[in-house]
Design a protein around this motif. Structure first.
Motif, short mmCIF file in Angstrom:
data_model
loop_
_atom_site.label_atom_id
_atom_site.label_comp_id
_atom_site.label_asym_id
_atom_site.label_seq_id
_atom_site.Cartn_x
_atom_site.Cartn_y
_atom_site.Cartn_z
N MET A 285 0.85 -1.19 0.00
CA MET A 285 0.00 0.00 0.00
C MET A 285 0.89 1.25 0.00
N ARG A 286 0.66 2.12 -0.96
CA ARG A 286 1.45 3.34 -1.04
C ARG A 286 0.51 4.54 -1.06
N ILE A 287 0.81 5.55 -0.25
CA ILE A 287 -0.07 6.71 -0.12
C ILE A 287 0.72 7.97 -0.44
N GLU A 288 0.12 8.86 -1.24
CA GLU A 288 0.76 10.14 -1.49
C GLU A 288 -0.29 11.25 -1.47
N ARG A 289 0.15 12.43 -1.08
CA ARG A 289 -0.77 13.57 -1.00
C ARG A 289 -0.80 14.28 -2.35
N LEU A 290 -2.02 14.55 -2.83
CA LEU A 290 -2.18 15.29 -4.07
C LEU A 290 -2.44 16.77 -3.81
N SER A 291 -3.14 17.05 -2.71
CA SER A 291 -3.40 18.43 -2.30
C SER A 291 -3.75 18.38 -0.82
N GLN A 292 -4.10 19.54 -0.27
CA GLN A 292 -4.41 19.58 1.16
C GLN A 292 -5.55 18.64 1.52
N ASP A 293 -6.53 18.51 0.61
CA ASP A 293 -7.72 17.72 0.91
C ASP A 293 -7.85 16.49 0.04
N LYS A 294 -6.77 16.07 -0.61
CA LYS A 294 -6.88 14.92 -1.51
C LYS A 294 -5.62 14.06 -1.41
N ILE A 295 -5.82 12.75 -1.32
CA ILE A 295 -4.70 11.81 -1.32
C ILE A 295 -4.96 10.72 -2.35
N ARG A 296 -3.88 10.05 -2.74
CA ARG A 296 -3.99 8.92 -3.65
C ARG A 296 -3.36 7.71 -2.98
N ILE A 297 -4.07 6.59 -3.03
CA ILE A 297 -3.60 5.34 -2.43
C ILE A 297 -3.50 4.29 -3.52
N PHE A 298 -2.35 3.64 -3.63
CA PHE A 298 -2.20 2.57 -4.59
C PHE A 298 -2.22 1.23 -3.86
N LEU A 299 -3.17 0.40 -4.23
CA LEU A 299 -3.31 -0.93 -3.64
C LEU A 299 -2.97 -1.98 -4.69
N THR A 300 -2.07 -2.88 -4.38
CA THR A 300 -1.81 -4.00 -5.27
C THR A 300 -2.85 -5.08 -5.02
N PHE A 301 -2.95 -6.02 -5.95
CA PHE A 301 -3.87 -7.13 -5.74
C PHE A 301 -3.40 -7.98 -4.56
N ASP A 302 -2.10 -7.97 -4.27
CA ASP A 302 -1.59 -8.67 -3.08
C ASP A 302 -2.14 -8.01 -1.81
N ASP A 303 -2.19 -6.68 -1.80
CA ASP A 303 -2.77 -5.96 -0.65
C ASP A 303 -4.20 -6.41 -0.40
N LEU A 304 -4.95 -6.59 -1.49
CA LEU A 304 -6.35 -6.99 -1.35
C LEU A 304 -6.47 -8.44 -0.93
N SER A 305 -5.70 -9.33 -1.60
CA SER A 305 -5.85 -10.76 -1.30
C SER A 305 -5.40 -11.09 0.12
N GLU A 306 -4.40 -10.36 0.64
CA GLU A 306 -3.95 -10.58 2.01
C GLU A 306 -5.07 -10.32 3.01
N ARG A 307 -6.01 -9.47 2.61
CA ARG A 307 -7.13 -9.12 3.50
C ARG A 307 -8.41 -9.83 3.10
#
Length: 204
Positions: free
Chosen positions: A1-23
């Protein structure tokens, strides 16, 4: 899971399929109200707060982009809540279930990666040309370089290798080919990897 800020009120999160399957989450679960997705979202918001100081209280607009062979990009935009509704003394009186998620899902039929640094783009191209592909389109848009690939042109093993290299050097982007064609500048309309390697050398 990787998270980055796009603006003060917006973020982007990248989830791999491994992140999903682990859960224990399937791609189709992401826009359903199921406890596992709620737990994942809470985990994402906790990580966003610890890494970026992003406070997720209040209404949130959540856009989920499903990317082929890569995973998902989740864009979270924070709205405003009415302080008077919850009392004026601050977070102590906020209800536990404060997330007001408005979720939309988009399926992307393309692989698009953004690069801030042209030298990093060239480096990625030289890795790709070795044993993966010489194809791709190159665009310039919003002060970034974008490499676009059609996943239908790749076998599954080559596709995973392509994504692996691109993810190492660039950032997965939900920007579509149509947006790039209309608003961006087409720098190399075909065989972008080959042309980058032909005209630009890797930095030692």
């Amino acid at each position: 899971m990787r998270i980055e800020r796009l603006s003060q009120d917006k973020i982007r999160i990248f989830l791999t399929f491994d992140d999903l399957s682990e859960r224990g989450i399937q791609k189709e679960d992401m826009w359903q109200e199921v406890p596992k997705v709620h737990d994942l979202f809470t985990e994402m918001m906790d990580q966003a707060y610890s890494e970026l100081g992003f406070d997720a209280t209040g209404p949130l607009a959540v856009e989920v982009f499903a990317l082929p062979a890569q995973g998902m990009v989740v864009i979270v935009t924070r709205g405003k809540y009415d302080h008077h509704q919850y009392g004026a003394s601050g977070e102590e009186e906020l209800p536990e279930e404060i997330y007001e998620m408005e979720v939309t899902l988009e399926q992307s039929d393309s692989i698009v990666y953004a690069f801030l640094d042209f030298e990093v783009l060239v480096e990625a191209a030289h890795v790709l040309i070795g044993n993966i592909t010489s194809q791709g389109k190159l665009y310039s848009y919003n002060n970034k370089w974008y490499l676009y690939f059609d996943p239908k042109e790749f076998e599954e093993t080559a596709l995973s290798g392509l994504v692996g290299v691109l993810a190492e050097f660039g950032d997965s982007s939900p920007v579509t080919e149509a947006v790039l064609d209309e608003y961006g500048k087409t720098v190399m309309p075909e065989n972008a990897v080959q042309l980058l390697c032909t005209h630009f050398k890797r930095q030692e």
